[in-house]
Every structure is written in C-alpha cells, then in structure tokens.
Design a protein around this motif. Structure first.
Motif, mmCIF file in Angstrom:
data_model
loop_
_atom_site.group_PDB
_atom_site.id
_atom_site.type_symbol
_atom_site.label_atom_id
_atom_site.label_comp_id
_atom_site.label_asym_id
_atom_site.label_seq_id
_atom_site.Cartn_x
_atom_site.Cartn_y
_atom_site.Cartn_z
ATOM 1 N N GLU A 417 0.838 -1.197 0.000
ATOM 2 C CA GLU A 417 0.000 0.000 0.000
ATOM 3 C C GLU A 417 0.875 1.250 0.000
ATOM 4 O O GLU A 417 2.093 1.180 0.181
ATOM 5 C CB GLU A 417 -0.908 0.039 1.235
ATOM 6 N N THR A 418 0.231 2.379 -0.160
ATOM 7 C CA THR A 418 0.960 3.642 -0.059
ATOM 8 C C THR A 418 1.343 3.860 1.405
ATOM 9 O O THR A 418 0.699 3.329 2.308
ATOM 10 C CB THR A 418 0.086 4.812 -0.540
ATOM 11 N N PRO A 419 2.353 4.684 1.661
ATOM 12 C CA PRO A 419 2.794 4.893 3.049
ATOM 13 C C PRO A 419 1.647 5.344 3.952
ATOM 14 O O PRO A 419 1.538 4.905 5.095
ATOM 15 C CB PRO A 419 3.855 5.973 2.913
ATOM 16 N N GLU A 420 0.770 6.177 3.405
ATOM 17 C CA GLU A 420 -0.326 6.696 4.230
ATOM 18 C C GLU A 420 -1.261 5.555 4.635
ATOM 19 O O GLU A 420 -1.650 5.422 5.793
ATOM 20 C CB GLU A 420 -1.119 7.767 3.462
ATOM 21 N N GLN A 421 -1.612 4.750 3.638
ATOM 22 C CA GLN A 421 -2.507 3.629 3.925
ATOM 23 C C GLN A 421 -1.869 2.691 4.935
ATOM 24 O O GLN A 421 -2.541 2.164 5.819
ATOM 25 C CB GLN A 421 -2.805 2.844 2.641
ATOM 26 N N ARG A 422 -0.589 2.505 4.800
ATOM 27 C CA ARG A 422 0.101 1.587 5.704
ATOM 28 C C ARG A 422 0.069 2.121 7.131
ATOM 29 O O ARG A 422 -0.192 1.390 8.075
ATOM 30 C CB ARG A 422 1.550 1.379 5.261
ATOM 31 N N GLU A 423 0.324 3.417 7.249
ATOM 32 C CA GLU A 423 0.305 4.006 8.589
ATOM 33 C C GLU A 423 -1.079 3.904 9.192
ATOM 34 O O GLU A 423 -1.243 3.606 10.376
ATOM 35 C CB GLU A 423 0.780 5.458 8.529
ATOM 36 N N ALA A 424 -2.070 4.167 8.350
ATOM 37 C CA ALA A 424 -3.449 4.070 8.832
ATOM 38 C C ALA A 424 -3.763 2.649 9.302
ATOM 39 O O ALA A 424 -4.550 2.443 10.211
ATOM 40 C CB ALA A 424 -4.417 4.494 7.718
ATOM 41 N N ARG A 429 5.656 2.464 7.671
ATOM 42 C CA ARG A 429 5.482 3.163 6.399
ATOM 43 C C ARG A 429 6.088 2.377 5.244
ATOM 44 O O ARG A 429 5.550 2.327 4.149
ATOM 45 C CB ARG A 429 6.194 4.522 6.461
ATOM 46 N N LYS A 430 7.224 1.831 5.559
ATOM 47 C CA LYS A 430 7.969 1.171 4.491
ATOM 48 C C LYS A 430 7.466 -0.238 4.268
ATOM 49 O O LYS A 430 7.405 -1.039 5.187
ATOM 50 C CB LYS A 430 9.445 1.130 4.869
ATOM 51 N N GLY A 431 7.076 -0.524 3.041
ATOM 52 C CA GLY A 431 6.635 -1.865 2.708
ATOM 53 C C GLY A 431 7.825 -2.776 2.508
ATOM 54 O O GLY A 431 8.958 -2.322 2.388
ATOM 55 N N ARG A 432 7.546 -4.064 2.476
ATOM 56 C CA ARG A 432 8.633 -5.017 2.340
ATOM 57 C C ARG A 432 8.246 -6.021 1.263
ATOM 58 O O ARG A 432 7.154 -6.577 1.268
ATOM 59 C CB ARG A 432 8.822 -5.737 3.674
#
Lengths: 695, 161
Positions: A417-424, A429-432
C-alpha cells in the motif's frame, strides 16, 4: 564508425562491460541505501572507469562521453565533495539505461547515437562539488540522502587518506580542483564527431585540461604510481583552480615513482597531450583486474548446448542398452552396461552443473525495478532477497526473468500500500517485498512475498462472477485458496484502473502459462491485510525430464513425473456423471476422469474398462485421473521440440526418442487439461457414443 | 561476346535440377537444392489435434521431423503406402520437413524457359503450390514450390496454436 560485432576485442569488451553494467545496477541501488559506503562508491567509480577505457579503445565516443561524466561525479562523491541525492541517483540510473541501449546497439552492429543532450547537461551540472541543485520538482532528497552528514569540504575528506586503496584522497582533490573550474567536461576528442553530444560544455578557458588528459593522469597514478603514500595535510587553498595545478608535483613526490606522476601534469596544462593517450595507458589497469579472474573459462553457450544435446543422446543410448540388457543373459555385458549407466548419470549431472547459473542473474535486476516502481507509485519499499546463489539451469534463468518481473511488479503495485494507507493500518510506512530462492531436492522454489494489503477471497469470487468467469454457485463453494488462484485466470484483473505498471489482466495468466511451460507450478497464499506470498516451483533443468511412460492407442506417451501424484487401477464401470463430467470415487473423494485416448483418436471409442489404469495428475490444487491403456514405467526422457509447424500444438510439450528408437509424445498436462476440458471428452454423450457403438 | 554464347550462358544459369516424384499418377518436381534426403517409409507417430494432412512425426537420427501427406496436401485421393512410397526430407527455413510421396523417380534438368505457367484450373487449393508445368517426351511434370506448400494460412494457424 561502423561497428563490427564480430571483432574479438569488441566481444571481449562486450562481455566485460556487460558484467560491469549488470553489477552497476545492483551497486547503485545499494548505494542509495548506504550513500556513505566508500567501497561501493569506489566500485562504481572503477566500473565506469573501466567501461570508459574499453569504449575509448574501441572508439565508441558516445559511450566515453557519458561514462566520463559519470566517473567525474563519482569521483566527487567518493571524495566527499558531493552528496548523493535523488536527482543525482536518477541521473546516474539514466546513464545506466543509456549505456544499456548503446550496448545493445553495439551488439546488433548498429552505429551509436550520441548520448541525449539533456542527460549530458544534467550530468555536467552534477559534476560540480557541493550539493546539486535539483531542477526537477520530484527530486526531493530521499530520507537517507537528507540524513547523511557527508563531509562536504575537501579538507575533511583528506583526513581519511588512503581509504580507497588506490590513490589518496588528497591527490584526487588536487586533480579534481584542477578541473573543477570547468565542470562542463569538454568533449574528449576535439577531432571526434561527438561535439554535438556535449552542447552544454562551456568555452574552455586557459587553465583547464581535457578529459583525456585528466584520464591519462589518473591512469598514471592508478596503474604505475602504485599506492602513493598518504598525504598528511592539504593546503586549504586547493579548492580553487589556480593553485591546484602546481600542487600535485610536490604532493606526489613521496610516491614510489615520483617521476611518473608529476610529468603529465604540465603536459595537460599545455593541452598538448595526444588525445588517444588514455587508451594506451588503460592497459595496465585492465591487466591488474584480469589477474583476479583467471580460474574460470568463458565458454560459448552454444557449445554447452551442444554438449547437453550429446549427453541427451547418450542417455537415450543408455536407455536402449538397458532395454537390451534384459534380453541378454550375458553377465559381462550386463555389468558393462550397468557401469555405463552409472557414468552416464554422473556425466549428466556434471554437464548440468556447467549450465547452472546463480539466480542472482535474474534477481540482480530487481532492486532497480522495485526502486523505480516505488518511486513512480509514491511508495516506500524495501526489497529483501535471499538465496541468490541458488543454481539453476541457464535456460531456466533466462526464461524466468519475465514472469518474475511481472510477479514482483504485481507485489509492488497491487500488494504494498501507499505509506499513508500503511500508517493508517498500523503498519510501518515502508513496505517489504521479499524475493527468495531455495533448492528443494530436484526442484527450486522461488518465493515472492509482500507485507501489503493481501487479497480478499470473497472480493475475488465476486469479481470472477461479475466478469462471467465463474458460476456463482461454484464461486460460493470455492475454497479461499482456489479463490486466490482466480487471479491466474485469463481476463481477470483486480485493480479497477489499468496502470502501465502491471498490465491489463493478461499478465498473471501469462505468468502461469509460462511457468507451466517450464514444468513449474505457482502457488499463492494470502492473508487480508497481512500480505501475499507466491511460491513458484521449478525443475532444476529443462533438458532432461523424468517421465512416466504410458500406452495410449498402442503408442507410447510420456507424462512428466512432476505432475504425477499416483497410479491407480480402478473399475471405471462404476463411474458417475457430475455436471456431465465423468467422475469416480477414490478414497471417498470425487476424481474427475479424462479419457486421453479420446483426444488422441477421436474416431476410435475408448471403453470404460473394469480394470483400467488411471494416472492421477495434479494441476495446481486440482487432481485429475487420466485413463490410459497401459503403463510402461519411469524413464528419463530428453525433450525434443516437435517438428516444424507443430511447436504450438496444445497439450503436447514435445517429443522424445524412446529406448527402441521410436517416438513418444510428451504430454503437457496443464495444457491438456485446458484443451480436454473444452472438448467435452468426459461427458456422458462421449460415453454413450461408445456404448451405442458396442451395441 | 556473340549472341549464341549469351544464349547458352543464359540457359546454363537458368536451368535447375529437380527431383521428380509421383503422386496419384502425376509427376511432380521440386528443386533438388531443397531436398535433404529420401527415406523409406518408417514408423510415423501421429500427433493429435493437427490438420489431417500432417501425418505425424518421425525420428530422423535423433531429430524429430514433421511428415506431411503429399496426397492430402495436394487434394488428391488417399492411398495406402506401398513399397515404393518414400518420405522426401526437405529443408524449409532451416528446419526439416518430410513429405510422403508415392514414389521418387529421378533428378532432371529443366530450363526455366521450358517452364510454362500453371494452366488456369480455377481456385483449387493445390494450385497454390504449383510454380508451373514442364512438358517433355516423358509427359507432364508439375513443378511445386515448397515455401508455398508450407506457408498458407492453415499452416500459420497450426503454428499459432
């Protein structure tokens, strides 16, 4: 200049530079992660330098122009006079792309086009000490770059003298400051036709030196000067161009060969050094590199293929002899054949090993792919790889590249996901994205994993139904795992908008087909919100295939052993028709039956036998029973392509020569299932026809 | 250079060798340079799911070679193979293809000026392969082109499947 692709020197250059370019790809991405890594900076610098040297020797001016600029920039970087930022990185990666294009042009014997002027101009801008002023709006510095407290001035860099093993920082500083007044890095050969490629080059002033002169100077220090002694301190004034020139002379005095280093300097200042000097002095530098790789020999792949073919033939002869052995009572002959079989098996493995290449060859390109994609999509992604040293047949390595790129792109585009979606979602933030390889017996497993949004099986089901790909009843009964496999169906794309990143819903279908063609399988697993994991399993080699030989319509057919689960003797008169599909109960499970004979000879009825041989094959998660007339046994077969015009026949993977010199067709089980499924060959009417004919 | 010399040069350069074979009582000829070898009929393994004029594949010393039925391809009545039947292996696009014919006769020289255009016989499917005809004391010889034999739409279809 017309390039002759057959020239031996050119070939050597192509091989060497090709490897360097490949390496650069990885190194640059690594460098973005750790911009301070001096070893990496040096390695990149050296690669550009070597490519430039070779290109110069072969008169490939456009390549020289661009490599030279890249080299300049990395020289500044490794001296700490410059910091890596996103703009710089993008420019350098563009350099790499341009070089790759040139490279392919050379390979195909085309004349080189000069490097794009815009890129050269950008590089010229970058080849100045200090931070680059990023002209592009999207080049906001990456976090790593921003947090990096790189030493910006020459004197701090000089405080770590000799760190790079070849030349001291201080000396580089001197040389650099000598040309820093002229960042435009004038075109190397005044007589060459590349002046157009360096439109941004400012008018040369009196105290500048040409690139080649500078080059010659570097080589002198690099190749002959050995390891100059560290210089303790550096006059602060060397930052300007004027005093820089006289400075090297005293500085390099303590070097082992004091005479060599200072001499070219005045020559350079006078701008009278012969331009092609650079190519001549390149020789020592190259030799020192070659000395490290003497243990291996480069062999043309055609030659390897030839050997592989011959070994294949040998395996066939061995099979034939083994067949004859059973007919002969002679003990001695039998023994000899036995040891021949052993040696052949060893030879087969040994030859196979020569064709093995580490998966690294494919994996190497992914850091770049992921980085570019992530930047395009505004995502933050770490790519982790493991098992890069796992060996795989060369043909497989090549054949795998495209499907893997697709899978990784999918993971980046659809998965993470985008960093924002991930944080939410409470994730970092960083995907793997994990890309791994491991050997499992005679198979290799490749894993592509992301920690993204995962897949929603019910959404997949709905989608398949709404697209008319699936019956709603079937969809409801479908297990989650099967639902995930829906993404491999043709015409299924889960993303609403089509992006240029991961295709138009044909991709996954193609990936699956390609992997199936390689006798491999793809398994998919996913957890909503947690990520998706794909596992690709492939045989280690393509050329020799363990197969189950069966008899159909009086002829031999080979079924790849990889897809065979078990062999059963069943009473097929007790079958049932489910949804007009003939099915039989095996250990309380319904097994769909396929009469392969009806496909091979549609005009000859195949009766449902009370004692029939059924080969249970698995295609993905599904199991299907192939009804065959007889069983022969397991054999190692050499896959030969079908003759002209037959290469694409559905359901057949190729042919093989049997032990008795005959021909057996190799069934392509996944394709066969697809073909047979359409033909209604297991339907009641097909059966009734048989019954009618019997009466 | 005299006129007669010119004429003989032209004949020399414009005549080619052809291998003649028969299919249903007619004599056909193909360029000898395309012929790799001529085989007695061996075991042909049928391949399911291909057009009926493809008989199957054979093992040619370890290579798999497709065999086409010459009669079916030319739209001629079917016929069982006999002792005279031969498989002519020809080279098309650097790959071998076999054609099953009733018998193979000889190698003949035919000058290009002696080749007449195909008589107009309508749009019979076999006429696509015919380059022209040559008549001699021994009768009529039909010259066929193998590129055409193997590059029509059906063939493309087989390839693209």
């Amino acid at each position: 200049m017309a390039i002759d692709p057959n020239d031996e020197i050119l070939q050597d250059f192509l091989v060497e530079a090709g490897e360097l370019l490949e390496g650069l790809n990885e190194q640059l991405i690594d460098l973005e992660q750790e911009p301070e890594n001096r070893d990496l900076l040096n390695a990149v610098f050296r690669s550009f330098h070597t490519i430039k040297g070779g290109a110069g020797f072969l008169n490939l001016e456009p390549m020289v122009v661009i490599c030279h600029r890249a080299e300049d920039i990395f020289n500044l970087l490794r001296n700490g006079e410059k910091r890596i930022d996103a703009f710089l990185m993008d420019s350098i990666l563009r350099v790499l792309d341009v070089l790759n294009v040139m490279f392919n042009d050379i390979k195909s014997g085309q004349d080189l086009e000069s490097a794009p002027a815009a890129l050269v101009a950008d590089l010229d801008k970058l080849a100045v000490p200090g931070d680059s002023s990023p002209p592009a709006p999207d080049s906001a510095p990456t976090p790593e770059a921003a947090s990096e407290p790189a030493p910006a001035d020459a004197s701090t860099a000089a405080a770590a003298p000799g760190a790079n093993g070849e030349i001291t920082e201080a000396e580089y500083d001197h040389l650099l400051s000598a040309i820093s007044g002229e960042p435009g890095a004038q075109a190397p050969s005044p007589g060459g036709g590349d002046t157009a490629s360096a439109p941004a080059a400012p008018a040369a002033d009196g105290d500048t030196i040409t690139d080649d002169e500078f080059e010659a100077l570097l080589d002198q220090l690099h190749g002959e000067g050995g390891r100059p002694k560290p210089v303790a301190e550096l006059p602060p004034s060397t930052a300007t161009a004027e005093p820089a020139k006289p400075a090297p002379a005293p500085k390099s005095a303590p070097a082992p060969k004091p005479a060599a280093a200072p001499e070219p300097k005045p020559a350079a200042a006078e701008k009278s050094a012969p331009v092609k000097d650079a190519t001549a002095t390149k020789a020592p530098a190259r030799n020192t590199q070659n000395a490290q790789v003497e243990t291996s020999v480069r062999v043309d792949t055609h030659r390897l293929d030839e050997i592989m073919n011959l070994v294949g033939e040998l395996v066939l002869v061995r099979n034939r002899l083994s067949m004859l052995r059973s007919q002969m009572a002679d003990d001695e002959v039998s023994k000899a054949i036995g040891s021949l079989a052993l040696v052949t098996a060893d030879l087969q493995t040994a030859v196979m090993k020569t064709r093995m290449q580490p998966v690294k060859k494919v994996f190497g390109r992914f850091p770049r792919v992921v980085r570019d994609l992530a930047r395009n999509l505004g995502k933050e992604i770490d790519l982790e790889t493991f098992g890069e040293d796992t060996d795989l047949d060369k043909n497989l390595v090549e054949a795998l590249a495209d499907p893997l790129v697709h899978l990784v792109r999918n993971a980046v585009d659809h998965g993470v996901e985008t960093p924002e979606q991930r944080e939410a979602a409470g994730k970092p933030r960083k995907g793997r994205v994990v890309l791994g390889a491991a050997q499992e017996g005679d198979h290799i497993a490749l894993i592509i994993e992301d920690d993204g949004r995962g897949m929603d099986p019910s959404a997949l089901r709905e989608k398949a139904v709404s697209k008319g790909l699936l019956d709603s009843m079937v969809a409801e009964r479908m297990s989650d795992r099967d639902a995930f496999n829906l993404i491999f169906m043709a015409g299924f794309s889960t993303k609403e908008e089509i992006s240029d990143v991961s295709g138009r819903g044909v991709g996954m279908d193609v990936v699956k087909t390609r992997i199936a063609q390689l006798n491999g399988t793809v398994e998919i697993d996913s957890e909503l919100g947690r990520g998706t994991s794909l596992q690709v399993r492939l045989p280690l080699t393509l050329a020799i295939l363990p197969a189950l030989m069966v008899i159909l319509d009086g002829r031999r057919f080979a079924i790849p052993l990889a897809s065979v689960s078990e062999i059963l003797d069943l009473d097929l008169t007790k079958s049932h028709f489910v949804d007009d599909q003939e099915t039989i109960m095996v250990r309380r499970h319904a097994l769909p039956l396929v009469y392969v004979g009806r496909w091979i000879r549609p005009d000859v009825p195949v009766k449902a036998n009370a004692e029939a041989h059924v080969v249970v094959v698995h295609v993905g998660q599904r199991k299907v029973g192939l009804v065959v007339d007889g069983l022969v046994g397991q054999e190692e077969v050499v896959i030969k392509p079908l003759g002209l015009g037959l290469s694409g026949v559905p359901g057949l993977a190729g042919a093989t020569i049997t032990g008795d010199g005959g021909i057996a067709l190799i069934l392509d089980v996944p394709e066969l299932m697809r073909t047979m499924g359409k033909g209604g060959l297991s339907s009641r009417s097909a059966r009734d026809r048989v019954v009618a004919e019997e009466v | 250079m005299t006129a007669s010399q010119k004429a003989s040069d032209a004949v020399a350069s414009d005549s080619s060798s052809y291998v003649t074979f028969s299919l249903a009582e007619e004599t056909y000829a193909i360029d000898v340079l395309q012929v790799q070898e001529v085989l007695r009929v061996t075991e042909i393994a049928p391949v399911p799911g291909v057009p009926d004029y493809i008989l199957g594949i054979i093992n040619l010393r370890g290579d798999v070679v497709t065999v086409i039925d010459g009669r079916r391809r030319m739209g001629l009545p079917n016929h069982d193979t006999t002792d005279q039947s031969r498989i002519v292996i020809i080279d098309v696009e650097n790959q071998n293809v076999g054609i099953l014919v009733d018998s193979v006769a000889e190698v003949v020289q035919i000058a290009s000026k002696d080749i007449d255009p195909t008589p107009a016989v309508g749009s019979d499917q076999s006429s696509r392969f015919i380059l022209g005809v040559h008549s001699s004391a021994n009768g009529l010889t039909i010259l066929i082109s193998l590129e055409k034999l193997l590059s029509d739409e059906e063939w493309e279809l087989v390839r693209s499947m």
